[in-house]
Design a protein around this motif. Sequence first.
Motif: not given
Length: 265
Positions: A70-78
């Motif tokens: 699982p991961g939070l991602g790295i895109v600003e805004g999701g």
Amino acid sequence: MPSQATARTLRGAAALALLLALAGSHPLTAQQGSGIVRGSDGKPDLSGIWQTLGGDYDIEPHAGRADAPPGLGIVEGGFIPYQPWALEQRQKNFASRATADPRTTCFTLGTPRGIYGGEPIQIFQRPRDVTILHQFGHSVRTLHTNGTEHPEGPLDFWAGDSRARWEGDTLVVDVVYFNGETWLDRAGNFHSDALHVVERWTPIDANTIEYKATLEDAKVFTRPWTLAVHLHRHRGANAQLIENYCYTHEYDRFYPVPAGEARTR
């Protein structure tokens, strides 16, 4: 025709010669300004071996799955602002990711994926350019800092054409002319040949770089969007890139490693 092993040796020797030349062309004074290492020209010196944490499993927020933690991602805004057709294509890419991901060709991860792709990169810096050597596929990318403009296009490059300038302590890189044949991660996020990337490399201290990339692609996205990661310096005594020409693995059976050497491979 040279054997696969000979070809790899020649490529490795050529790459080593290039890197030794680059390493000797930009003397480092090791000045410290707010913890930032600087070269003799006073600009931040980004030279070294760097790596991000997390890898390129999915740059958007995601739950764990069989092939990714699982991961939070790295895109600003999701989330990436896809056009409707492109979102459908992304879903198709995800469904066939095990075989469709261009990563499986082992050539290159492209830009910007090669920066956060999970394997280290090595940076060599001199006044007229910055060279990035990727462990994955040993692809090489040059960021021209000599004031030159992009060549007349259209052209198509795997990693784009990069022209850079310094804004204070931030290296700003304008990248255009892509071939559209790379993805942004292992989850099927993608772009077209119309991709335009603006990278911002900002050293936070001697061992950390903040990397941001703003992506614009009128064929795929509804608006520009930004991703951000931190690069961490490798500081171990034996830090080095390791040859990873994974597209040669299918030939390994033709060049078996002698039993006495197996433990060192």
